[in-house]
Scaffold this active site. Structure first.
Site, PDB file in Angstrom:
ATOM      1  N   LYS A 111      53.777  38.098  30.544  1.00 23.39           N
ATOM      2  CA  LYS A 111      53.648  37.798  29.114  1.00 23.39           C
ATOM      3  C   LYS A 111      54.926  38.115  28.358  1.00 23.39           C
ATOM      4  O   LYS A 111      55.268  37.438  27.394  1.00 23.39           O
ATOM      5  CB  LYS A 111      52.473  38.572  28.502  1.00 23.39           C
ATOM      6  CG  LYS A 111      51.125  38.024  28.917  1.00 23.39           C
ATOM      7  CD  LYS A 111      50.025  38.548  28.021  1.00 23.39           C
ATOM      8  CE  LYS A 111      48.684  37.962  28.409  1.00 23.39           C
ATOM      9  NZ  LYS A 111      47.586  38.500  27.600  1.00 23.39           N
ATOM     10  N   LYS A 194      47.196  30.044  36.903  1.00 21.01           N
ATOM     11  CA  LYS A 194      45.828  30.478  36.624  1.00 21.01           C
ATOM     12  C   LYS A 194      45.279  29.723  35.416  1.00 21.01           C
ATOM     13  O   LYS A 194      46.018  29.464  34.471  1.00 21.01           O
ATOM     14  CB  LYS A 194      45.908  31.980  36.308  1.00 21.01           C
ATOM     15  CG  LYS A 194      44.629  32.721  36.229  1.00 21.01           C
ATOM     16  CD  LYS A 194      44.888  34.153  35.808  1.00 21.01           C
ATOM     17  CE  LYS A 194      45.406  34.248  34.393  1.00 21.01           C
ATOM     18  NZ  LYS A 194      45.407  35.586  33.810  1.00 21.01           N
ATOM     19  N   LYS A 197      43.020  31.117  28.851  1.00 20.68           N
ATOM     20  CA  LYS A 197      42.551  30.847  27.487  1.00 20.68           C
ATOM     21  C   LYS A 197      43.699  30.486  26.559  1.00 20.68           C
ATOM     22  O   LYS A 197      43.521  29.786  25.593  1.00 20.68           O
ATOM     23  CB  LYS A 197      41.902  32.106  26.897  1.00 20.68           C
ATOM     24  CG  LYS A 197      40.526  32.402  27.423  1.00 20.68           C
ATOM     25  CD  LYS A 197      39.867  33.495  26.596  1.00 20.68           C
ATOM     26  CE  LYS A 197      40.164  34.816  27.159  1.00 20.68           C
ATOM     27  NZ  LYS A 197      39.378  35.896  27.278  1.00 20.68           N
TER      28      LYS A 197
HETATM   29  P1  TYM Z   1      40.410  38.343  29.813  1.00 19.02           P
HETATM   30  O1  TYM Z   1      39.786  38.343  28.475  1.00 19.02           O
HETATM   31  O2  TYM Z   1      41.730  37.683  29.998  1.00 19.02           O
HETATM   32  O3  TYM Z   1      39.431  37.672  30.865  1.00 19.02           O
HETATM   33  C1  TYM Z   1      38.056  38.012  30.932  1.00 19.02           C
HETATM   34  C2  TYM Z   1      37.595  38.023  32.373  1.00 19.02           C
HETATM   35  O4  TYM Z   1      37.794  36.730  32.958  1.00 19.02           O
HETATM   36  C3  TYM Z   1      38.532  36.851  34.166  1.00 19.02           C
HETATM   37  N1  TYM Z   1      39.383  35.651  34.304  1.00 19.02           N
HETATM   38  C4  TYM Z   1      39.341  34.817  35.337  1.00 19.02           C
HETATM   39  N2  TYM Z   1      38.593  34.807  36.463  1.00 19.02           N
HETATM   40  C5  TYM Z   1      38.804  33.778  37.325  1.00 19.02           C
HETATM   41  N3  TYM Z   1      39.708  32.799  37.127  1.00 19.02           N
HETATM   42  C6  TYM Z   1      40.476  32.767  36.015  1.00 19.02           C
HETATM   43  N4  TYM Z   1      41.358  31.794  35.825  1.00 19.02           N
HETATM   44  C7  TYM Z   1      40.313  33.816  35.066  1.00 19.02           C
HETATM   45  N5  TYM Z   1      40.908  34.095  33.875  1.00 19.02           N
HETATM   46  C8  TYM Z   1      40.320  35.220  33.431  1.00 19.02           C
HETATM   47  C9  TYM Z   1      39.362  38.108  33.997  1.00 19.02           C
HETATM   48  O5  TYM Z   1      39.766  38.650  35.233  1.00 19.02           O
HETATM   49  C10 TYM Z   1      38.403  39.011  33.254  1.00 19.02           C
HETATM   50  O6  TYM Z   1      37.523  39.655  34.142  1.00 19.02           O
HETATM   51  N6  TYM Z   1      42.251  42.999  30.209  1.00 19.02           N
HETATM   52  C11 TYM Z   1      41.051  42.187  30.292  1.00 19.02           C
HETATM   53  C12 TYM Z   1      39.990  42.636  29.314  1.00 19.02           C
HETATM   54  C13 TYM Z   1      39.623  44.067  29.386  1.00 19.02           C
HETATM   55  C14 TYM Z   1      38.824  44.688  30.394  1.00 19.02           C
HETATM   56  C15 TYM Z   1      38.695  46.059  29.992  1.00 19.02           C
HETATM   57  C16 TYM Z   1      38.225  44.243  31.577  1.00 19.02           C
HETATM   58  C17 TYM Z   1      39.926  45.020  28.474  1.00 19.02           C
HETATM   59  N7  TYM Z   1      39.358  46.212  28.822  1.00 19.02           N
HETATM   60  C18 TYM Z   1      37.982  46.963  30.766  1.00 19.02           C
HETATM   61  C19 TYM Z   1      37.511  45.161  32.341  1.00 19.02           C
HETATM   62  C20 TYM Z   1      37.389  46.507  31.938  1.00 19.02           C
HETATM   63  C21 TYM Z   1      41.411  40.746  29.992  1.00 19.02           C
HETATM   64  O7  TYM Z   1      42.401  40.458  29.343  1.00 19.02           O
HETATM   65  O8  TYM Z   1      40.486  39.837  30.395  1.00 19.02           O
END
Ligand code: TYM
Length: 332
Positions: A111, A194, A197
């Site tokens: 990023k 990947k 969003k």
């Molecule tokens: P975030 O909001 O980017 O994504 C949410 C969840 O979706 C999964 N994910 C995917 N899985 C499969 N293929 C993809 N292309 C894909 N893109 C996203 C992510 O792995 C995630 O599980 N840092 C985290 C949010 C967070 C969090 C936490 C997660 C903050 N605190 C504590 C677990 C525990 C994030 O940015 O996810």
């Protein structure tokens, strides 16, 4: 009951990667784990957000948890910024995390490469520490996430171990729970990237706000590999392997069975049937989202109760940590 914790950022439309990698697991785990699920709005502001849009997206992610099948009578759903203990513990953990280990986080490197390290926020750098605080506050046993978050959960374990070694057993060590299928869904227009969003091109992802016609069009235009055989070979045929994974995720049919059926049919027929499977799999969730919109007050009530339940657990952890570290005057 063992505890599962996870979070999703309110930063853009929820896509099928989020669903297959994360939400679907949350729902399946409910029978075995006590679930605590968070809308991580403090994580979202590590990059610029429009206040009105951010608030709208917080509602959308919260509603999505429920629409996907999280049952608020069994699981806790809440908004991160409603529970101040998250920022409080994050600060303390920041004082035990090193600059070196945070510099090695691949998501930060990716990023910050785009924006330039000089101009990205310090929040983006410290983001994994806030995530560690989220997890450790609830003494979670497992953290269901997609593949891209595994490194952050490992950092969380490292921090917890470091602090436990110094101050005694304050934190449970969490395990990442990565689904066997769908942990890394790739972009439809580029099987090397990947699905994300924040992607610039909407044709790279399928979001839950897409209509059936838009989904059909996006899948018809999705990049394929050379040749015409539908086989699962992530090295030689990454685009088709990704589409087969999505097909399997939404239809519940194993990849080898889909391979057998579509091997000789050509890409067009395969894509047409894939689109219908995705549309059918998304439909009940989209219907529940619409129903919830017609029920004002319900979501707010779930989130208020969720925040109360979450705060009770989180505050108890913070109290113990402050006591152990020597902050304040301690208990009278
Ligand atoms: P975030 O909001 O980017 O994504 C949410 C969840 O979706 C999964 N994910 C995917 N899985 C499969 N293929 C993809 N292309 C894909 N893109 C996203 C992510 O792995 C995630 O599980 N840092 C985290 C949010 C967070 C969090 C936490 C997660 C903050 N605190 C504590 C677990 C525990 C994030 O940015 O996810």
């Amino acid at each position: 009951m063992k505890r599962a914790f996870s979070g999703v950022q309110p930063s853009g439309n929820i896509h099928i990667g989020n669903y297959l990698g994360a939400f679907r697991q949350f729902v399946q785990l409910q029978d075995v784990y006590e679930g605590i699920y968070c809308v991580v709005d403090l994580h979202a502001i590590t990059v610029p957000q429009d206040p009105g849009e951010l608030r709208e997206q917080i509602r959308e992610v919260a509603a999505f948890y429920l629409a996907a099948g999280i049952d608020p009578s069994r699981s806790t759903v809440f908004v991160q910024s409603d529970v101040p203990a998250h920022t409080e513990l994050a600060w303390i953990l920041n004082c035990f995390a090193t600059f070196g280990e945070l510099s090695r986080m691949t998501q930060f490197k990716d990023k910050s490469r785009k924006g330039g390290q000089e101009s990205v926020s310090a929040g983006l750098f410290n983001y994994p520490v806030l995530m560690a605080a989220d997890i450790l506050l609830y003494q979670a046993d497992v953290v269901p996430v997609g593949e891209d978050q595994k490194q952050h959960v490992e950092l969380t374990r490292d921090l917890a171990e470091r602090i436990n070694r110094r101050f005694g057993p304050l934190f449970r060590l969490p395990e990442p729970l990565i689904p066997p299928l769908g942990a890394r869904i790739m972009a439809l227009d580029n099987p090397q990237a990947k699905m994300s969003k924040s992607a610039e091109s909407p044709s790279s992802y399928i979001s839950f706000t897409d209509s059936p016609d838009v989904i059909r069009r996006k899948i018809a235009r999705a990049v394929t590999d050379s040749g015409r055989e539908v086989i699962y070979d992530p090295e030689a045929k990454p685009a088709i392997a990704n589409l087969l994974t999505i097909f399997s995720g939404f239809s519940g049919r194993p990849v080898h069975e889909l391979e057998r059926e579509y091997r000789e049919t050509g890409y067009a027929r395969f894509k047409a049937d894939l689109a219908e499977a995705v549309i059918a799999g998304m439909e009940p969730i989209q219907r529940r989202l619409a129903e919830m919109e017609a029920e004002p007050g319900y979501l707010e009530q779930v989130l208020r109760q969720g925040a109360e339940r979450a705060a009770a657990i989180a505050e108890s952890t913070v109290r113990q940590v402050k006591e152990a570290v020597g902050l304040g005057l301690g208990r009278a």
